[in-house]
Design an enzyme around this catalytic site. Structure first.
Site, PDB file in Angstrom:
ATOM      1  CG  ASP A  88       3.154   4.777  -6.951  1.00 38.63           C
ATOM      2  OD1 ASP A  88       2.019   4.469  -7.366  1.00 38.63           O
ATOM      3  OD2 ASP A  88       3.750   5.812  -7.301  1.00 38.63           O
ATOM      4  CB  VAL A  89      -0.218  -0.152  -8.031  1.00 36.68           C
ATOM      5  CG1 VAL A  89      -0.327  -0.951  -6.749  1.00 36.68           C
ATOM      6  CG2 VAL A  89      -1.307   0.905  -8.134  1.00 36.68           C
ATOM      7  CE1 TYR A  96     -13.413   2.995  -9.413  1.00 38.13           C
ATOM      8  CE2 TYR A  96     -15.704   2.412  -9.828  1.00 38.13           C
ATOM      9  CZ  TYR A  96     -14.524   2.213  -9.135  1.00 38.13           C
ATOM     10  OH  TYR A  96     -14.445   1.217  -8.186  1.00 38.13           O
ATOM     11  CG  ASN A 123      -8.597  -3.991  -2.817  1.00 39.80           C
ATOM     12  OD1 ASN A 123      -9.797  -4.092  -3.087  1.00 39.80           O
ATOM     13  ND2 ASN A 123      -8.128  -3.106  -1.948  1.00 39.80           N
ATOM     14  CB  ALA A 162     -18.212  -0.980  -0.777  1.00 36.06           C
ATOM     15  CG  ASP A 210      -2.140   0.855   1.085  1.00 28.89           C
ATOM     16  OD1 ASP A 210      -3.255   0.296   1.042  1.00 28.89           O
ATOM     17  OD2 ASP A 210      -2.004   2.084   1.016  1.00 28.89           O
TER      18      ASP A 210
END
Length: 249
Positions: free
Chosen positions: A52-53, A144, A79, A177, A37
């Site tokens: 950092d994806v 998105y 995720n 969610a 994360d």
């Protein structure tokens, strides 16, 4: 005996919200978990690393550290993601690139870095966090939705590519969610209570999806007991995608 005893899992974006619930659910079932994360978790018994994806070097370093700490890898949960609002007119090119870098290429980078390790597992699986936005047209979510539609297609393509290597690939599709991101979104509304009520009413079961409910779906998809489940996008949306209820009253 837990369903995930002996399994080693990486969860990206696992420090809060749905990711934290997924990490906890896998750990409760016996898995050893590494959380990657931007702001790593401080939970006990969970290896954490900054990742950092959107940066391939950061991804590869974090995956190497996690696999070394876990002693191998069986499960990857892609995720990590960010939200975006607006119609197709509302976001400039730079914002489209930024959200795609995280939501789509982030999953690509993690999968690419983890596949050599997953090929050594007897219970390998990848789960991508997708969204109801991939399967239903939602207002003010053009960017998105486009990224999550890409994740849905990517999931099926990866499932086909890696099935004969013994690696299952699935997606989970949450409805709206009850997460920190949604809370921040509601806080910017003119009437947060009314906006929350509208989001709840949009889902047939009349409430927001709990992160723990999404985590239960991921636990199933990553379980060795689900070896015949691959290429699936599992909806956890209170019936939003599939059901057409008559108006209440």
């Amino acid at each position: 005996m837990g369903s995930h005893d002996g399994l080693r899992a990486i969860v990206t974006g696992g420090a809060s919200g749905i990711g934290a619930a997924i990490a906890a659910a896998l750990q409760d079932r016996g898995a050893t978990v590494a959380v990657l994360d931007l702001q790593p978790s401080v939970a006990e018994d969970v290896f954490s690393a900054t990742c950092d994806v959107a940066d391939d070097e950061s991804v590869r370093a974090a995956v190497t550290a996690a696999v070394d700490a876990l002693g191998g890898l069986d499960v990857l949960v892609n995720n990590a993601g960010i939200g975006a609002q607006g119609t197709v007119e509302d976001n400039p090119d730079d914002e489209w690139r930024r959200v795609y870098e995280v939501n789509v290429l982030g999953a690509v980078r993690l999968s690419r870095a983890c596949l050599p390790h997953l090929r050594r597992s007897d219970a390998a699986s990848i789960v991508n966090t997708c969204s109801i936005a991939a399967t239903a047209g939602l207002p003010q979510r053009a960017l998105y939705s486009a990224t999550k539609g890409a994740i849905a297609a990517l999931t099926r393509a990866m499932a086909a590519d890696h099935l004969r290597e013994g690696i299952r690939v699935n997606a989970v599709n949450p409805g709206t969610a009850d997460t920190p991101w949604v809370a921040r979104l509601l806080s910017t509304a003119e009437d947060p209570a009314a906006e929350r009520a509208a989001l709840e009413a949009r889902q047939p079961h009349g409430r927001l999806v709990a992160p723990e409910e999404v985590a239960e779906a991921v636990a199933y998809l990553t379980s060795p007991l689900a070896r015949s489940t691959t290429g699936v996008d599992l909806a956890v949306d209170g019936g939003m995608q599939a059901l057409r209820l008559r108006p209440a009253g």
